[in-house]
Scaffold this active site. Structure first.
Site, PDB file in Angstrom:
ATOM      1  N   ARG A 162      40.293  39.124  41.896  1.00 30.89           N
ATOM      2  CA  ARG A 162      41.536  39.898  41.002  1.00 30.89           C
ATOM      3  C   ARG A 162      42.555  39.424  40.625  1.00 30.89           C
ATOM      4  O   ARG A 162      43.093  39.475  41.904  1.00 30.89           O
ATOM      5  CB  ARG A 162      40.917  41.228  40.270  1.00 30.89           C
ATOM      6  CG  ARG A 162      40.047  41.548  39.781  1.00 30.89           C
ATOM      7  CD  ARG A 162      39.189  42.939  40.207  1.00 30.89           C
ATOM      8  NE  ARG A 162      37.971  43.280  39.632  1.00 30.89           N
ATOM      9  CZ  ARG A 162      37.354  43.444  39.903  1.00 30.89           C
ATOM     10  NH1 ARG A 162      36.900  43.103  41.366  1.00 30.89           N
ATOM     11  NH2 ARG A 162      36.061  44.158  39.634  1.00 30.89           N
ATOM     12  N   LYS A 185      37.734  47.363  43.190  1.00 34.46           N
ATOM     13  CA  LYS A 185      36.981  48.087  42.553  1.00 34.46           C
ATOM     14  C   LYS A 185      37.027  49.232  42.488  1.00 34.46           C
ATOM     15  O   LYS A 185      35.656  49.108  43.658  1.00 34.46           O
ATOM     16  CB  LYS A 185      37.120  47.970  41.040  1.00 34.46           C
ATOM     17  CG  LYS A 185      38.537  46.908  39.796  1.00 34.46           C
ATOM     18  CD  LYS A 185      37.249  47.323  39.018  1.00 34.46           C
ATOM     19  CE  LYS A 185      39.081  46.982  37.680  1.00 34.46           C
ATOM     20  NZ  LYS A 185      38.083  46.425  36.132  1.00 34.46           N
ATOM     21  N   HIS A 253      43.794  36.055  34.282  1.00 32.39           N
ATOM     22  CA  HIS A 253      42.609  36.149  34.555  1.00 32.39           C
ATOM     23  C   HIS A 253      41.337  35.737  34.108  1.00 32.39           C
ATOM     24  O   HIS A 253      39.798  36.511  34.328  1.00 32.39           O
ATOM     25  CB  HIS A 253      41.579  38.177  33.905  1.00 32.39           C
ATOM     26  CG  HIS A 253      41.148  39.382  34.383  1.00 32.39           C
ATOM     27  ND1 HIS A 253      40.733  39.565  35.979  1.00 32.39           N
ATOM     28  CD2 HIS A 253      39.579  39.715  33.762  1.00 32.39           C
ATOM     29  CE1 HIS A 253      39.788  40.752  35.407  1.00 32.39           C
ATOM     30  NE2 HIS A 253      39.097  40.046  34.582  1.00 32.39           N
ATOM     31  N   ARG A 256      39.091  33.691  37.131  1.00 32.14           N
ATOM     32  CA  ARG A 256      38.037  34.868  37.323  1.00 32.14           C
ATOM     33  C   ARG A 256      36.524  34.473  36.488  1.00 32.14           C
ATOM     34  O   ARG A 256      35.709  34.918  37.545  1.00 32.14           O
ATOM     35  CB  ARG A 256      38.676  35.819  37.291  1.00 32.14           C
ATOM     36  CG  ARG A 256      37.257  37.027  38.040  1.00 32.14           C
ATOM     37  CD  ARG A 256      37.352  38.180  38.003  1.00 32.14           C
ATOM     38  NE  ARG A 256      36.699  39.578  37.613  1.00 32.14           N
ATOM     39  CZ  ARG A 256      36.640  39.538  39.209  1.00 32.14           C
ATOM     40  NH1 ARG A 256      36.420  39.432  40.194  1.00 32.14           N
ATOM     41  NH2 ARG A 256      35.272  40.865  38.826  1.00 32.14           N
ATOM     42  N   HIS A 279      30.970  43.247  40.832  1.00 33.20           N
ATOM     43  CA  HIS A 279      30.495  44.265  40.069  1.00 33.20           C
ATOM     44  C   HIS A 279      29.385  45.275  40.268  1.00 33.20           C
ATOM     45  O   HIS A 279      28.786  44.818  41.058  1.00 33.20           O
ATOM     46  CB  HIS A 279      29.705  42.894  38.643  1.00 33.20           C
ATOM     47  CG  HIS A 279      31.314  42.548  38.017  1.00 33.20           C
ATOM     48  ND1 HIS A 279      30.430  41.765  37.183  1.00 33.20           N
ATOM     49  CD2 HIS A 279      31.896  42.904  37.958  1.00 33.20           C
ATOM     50  CE1 HIS A 279      31.655  40.876  37.109  1.00 33.20           C
ATOM     51  NE2 HIS A 279      32.396  41.759  36.912  1.00 33.20           N
ATOM     52  N   TYR A 288      28.413  36.740  30.986  1.00 27.60           N
ATOM     53  CA  TYR A 288      28.301  35.582  31.476  1.00 27.60           C
ATOM     54  C   TYR A 288      27.776  34.474  30.924  1.00 27.60           C
ATOM     55  O   TYR A 288      27.558  33.654  30.793  1.00 27.60           O
ATOM     56  CB  TYR A 288      29.316  34.925  32.679  1.00 27.60           C
ATOM     57  CG  TYR A 288      29.964  35.845  33.135  1.00 27.60           C
ATOM     58  CD1 TYR A 288      31.959  35.293  33.085  1.00 27.60           C
ATOM     59  CD2 TYR A 288      30.367  37.325  33.829  1.00 27.60           C
ATOM     60  CE1 TYR A 288      33.243  36.112  33.149  1.00 27.60           C
ATOM     61  CE2 TYR A 288      31.600  37.298  34.556  1.00 27.60           C
ATOM     62  CZ  TYR A 288      32.771  37.253  33.546  1.00 27.60           C
ATOM     63  OH  TYR A 288      33.823  37.745  34.451  1.00 27.60           O
TER      64      TYR A 288
END
Length: 307
Positions: A162, A185, A253, A256, A279, A288
């Site tokens: 990110r 995150k 982004h 990514r 994730h 994806y």
């Protein structure tokens, strides 16, 4: 909206948000969004009930109250995706306040999210990604700044970082190792392999950069010496995509997204890609597969001889 909260409710909300920051490691933007979402619901509830509720009175919430709030939100133009996010924030707060006050949170926790069609990521093609890495370096006449921009976008595409993760790197992290430990995150850590081309891009930038660094300084710096602002990378990507004729979705982004999609197209394992992206849930990474399927369908429709 805060005028619709009792002092006790304001204190409870403050304690919950502090817990999100300290215990869950939530990003400031997430905390701010959750605060606005829950405050908005409590404000609605105050009007709906005719008085600002105290924390203990939240035990009286019924499904009819929750449905009235959802109808109110849709009536003011809130889309299903945003309403689902608001409900997620509400469930997090309700779980916490119910445990603290000793009541059953089932009414809120059992509420079903509104249905919406998830947006598929919009990655670049492999050719476009390569062109971006080349053209980005031509956007600034100052050599070290151009090299800096190349280093950042190479990390985004080559490592799937990110933009916030790339800009959080410190000078002590350089020279970059073969495997980089990234805090993403929620404070979640992951190990990310660093391609030789990415390590070289960072080395080239540091060799050209005239600024003096201390170990804890930001690795990527602005022209005046402060930490690099993410908006500058967004701007250089905007200039690059205009020159290449790429759509507005070609953002930092999107690099990514491109990293994940191109790995999947090349036969990458979905679980491994989940780990590389950081994730928390495999379902997040599974979007994806939709991108890859959509691309295959497009190729099929354009090239099949019986079309």
């Amino acid at each position: 909206m805060s005028l619709a909260l009792t002092p006790a409710m304001r204190d409870a909300l403050s304690d919950w948000l502090a817990g999100l920051r300290a215990l869950d490691g939530a990003a400031q933007a997430t905390v701010a969004a959750y605060s606005a979402d829950v405050t908005g619901f409590l404000s609605f509830l105050a009007g709906h009930w005719g008085e600002a509720p105290a924390p203990r009175r939240l035990a009286e919430l019924r499904q009819t109250d929750l449905r009235a709030w959802m109808a109110h939100e849709r009536g003011r133009g809130i889309c299903a995706r945003t309403l689902a996010r608001e409900l997620s924030a509400l469930k997090s707060f309700w779980r916490w306040i119910a445990e603290r006050e000793g009541f059953d949170a089932t009414v809120v926790l059992s509420a079903r999210n509104p249905r919406f069609q998830p947006k598929l990521p919009r990655p670049l093609t492999e050719e476009a990604a390569r062109e971006v890495l080349t053209i980005v370096g031509l956007q600034h006449e100052t050599r070290w700044i151009a090299a800096r921009d190349v280093a950042v976008v190479t990390l985004l595409y080559g490592c799937g970082l990110r933009i916030s993760e790339a800009l959080s790197l410190r000078h002590a992290d350089a020279p970059l190792p073969e495997v980089l430990r990234i805090r993403g995150k929620g404070g979640k850590e992951r190990l990310v392999p660093v391609l030789p081309v990415a390590r070289k891009a960072v080395d080239d930038y540091l060799q050209l950069c005239p600024l003096v660094f201390s170990p804890e300084d930001a690795l990527f710096r602005g022209a005046r010496g402060g930490p690099l602002n993410a908006r500058l990378i967004a701007k250089v990507m905007e200039q690059t995509r205009m020159q290449l004729g790429l759509p507005a979705t070609a953002t930092p982004h999107a690099l990514r997204h491109s990293f994940a999609t191109h790995l999947l197209t090349a036969g990458g394992d979905l679980r491994a890609i989940q780990e590389l992206l950081g994730h928390a849930s495999l379902s997040t990474t599974q979007v994806y597969t939709g991108v890859d399927s959509a691309r295959l369908l497009d190729v099929y429709e354009r090239t099949h001889p019986r079309r």
